[in-house]
Design an enzyme around this catalytic site. Structure first.
Site, PDB file in Angstrom:
ATOM      1  CG  HIS A 154      -9.406   4.695  10.261  1.00  0.00           C
ATOM      2  ND1 HIS A 154      -9.375   3.549  11.031  1.00  0.00           N
ATOM      3  CD2 HIS A 154      -9.434   4.281   8.963  1.00  0.00           C
ATOM      4  CE1 HIS A 154      -9.410   2.489  10.238  1.00  0.00           C
ATOM      5  NE2 HIS A 154      -9.433   2.905   8.987  1.00  0.00           N
ATOM      6  CD  GLU A 191      -8.573   1.261  13.750  1.00  0.00           C
ATOM      7  OE1 GLU A 191      -9.166   2.354  13.579  1.00  0.00           O
ATOM      8  OE2 GLU A 191      -8.463   0.403  12.852  1.00  0.00           O
ATOM      9  CB  SER A 237      -7.643   0.230   7.911  1.00  0.00           C
ATOM     10  OG  SER A 237      -8.980   0.401   7.526  1.00  0.00           O
TER      11      SER A 237
END
Length: 302
Positions: A274, A204, A109
């Protein structure tokens, strides 16, 4: 390429929250699991604290991360959680000691910014992995949390995953780079933008409007990220957002449209992102990508 030493029983892991805040009790649970793996764990002072949208002010988050990068006793840094804040620290960090004595940087992330910077500037591998916030009672026994355990020990992996109708079949070899699309787009045009030539790029994201995903993919295309890739691996895009007028394509269709004119293999639906289905990946080391009609594989060649 200078691969950090893999961990041995009794090695020390540092946990810091260089981005958003993390609940202390959740961090202590994760630390207990890491301890059960045979490691010692140091929870930093940014764990369990709060300052606006962050765990602590920039100066404190910077000081703690710098200390952990410099401390020769700490063999790996696992971040508490992502969110936002790493980009604020990058240009103030001193990597002199880290370059001489590298250690495993573990997270995803928001930590994508640090992965990208280290890859571009120093060529030192890092781990795109679950963070402490993802090591919970309901996930601890999954193959995804176990993949971090095995990666820290130095065990090579071979991940198989399901084919997707949008896949472009083929084989590729190259260093693995990438991570969160939003953070990668933020690195474009900076000293942290990785060289993607001959690399396998992974993507992602979470909680983004689909029109913004389209815009960020065009950003990567116009900045040359996509031109000479060896391959592309697309993970999950969760909690998608739409405006009042729907965009008309999902994220996989958006990416497919952007990369349709290239000829390298592309795989959609890799367990990454996630969600609890989040395999650990060794960024910066050689991988093989095999995309077939019935089976797909990503193989660590380090």
């Amino acid at each position: 390429m200078k691969i950090p030493p893999y961990l041995k029983k009794g090695d020390l892991i540092g946990v810091t929250c260089s981005s958003s805040k993390m609940d202390l009790q959740a961090a202590e649970y994760a630390a207990g699991i890491l301890t059960s793996w045979g490691y010692r764990v140091h929870l930093g002072i940014t764990v369990g604290t709060s300052f606006h949208n962050f765990s602590a002010p920039d100066e404190l988050r910077l000081e703690e991360l710098q200390d952990m990068l410099d401390d020769p006793e700490i063999k790996a840094i696992i971040f508490g959680r992502g969110g936002y804040g790493m980009i604020c620290l990058l240009d103030k960090l001193d990597f002199k000691k880290f370059r001489k004595h590298p250690k495993w940087i573990c997270g995803y992330s928001d930590i994508t910014a640090l992965h990208g910077h280290i890859n571009k500037q120093f060529g030192i591998p890092t781990l795109h992995s679950v963070m402490c916030s993802g090591i919970r009672a309901e996930t601890v026994d999954t193959v995804y949390v176990d993949s971090l355990k095995q990666a820290l020990r130095g065990k090579p992996y071979k991940y198989s995953f399901a084919p997707n109708d949008l896949n472009r079949t083929g084989k590729a070899s190259g260093q693995l780079i990438g991570g969160n699309l939003t953070l990668l787009a933020n690195l474009s045009g900076t000293v942290s933008q990785p060289d993607t030539k001959g690399k396998i790029l992974v993507l992602e994201d979470v909680g983004e409007y689909r029109y913004r995903v389209d815009g960020m993919m065009y950003n990567l295309k116009r900045a040359g990220w996509l031109d000479k890739l060896a391959g592309l691996v697309v993970g999950s895009f969760t909690d998608s957002l739409e405006t009042a007028t729907p965009f008309g394509q999902n994220e996989y269709e958006i990416i497919h449209n952007i990369v349709k004119d290239y000829d390298y293999p592309v795989a959609y639906g890799f367990p990454l992102g996630h969600t609890h289905e989040n395999y650990t990946l060794k960024l910066g080391v050689l991988h093989d990508l095999q995309i077939g009609e019935k089976t797909c594989k990503l193989i660590d060649r380090s």
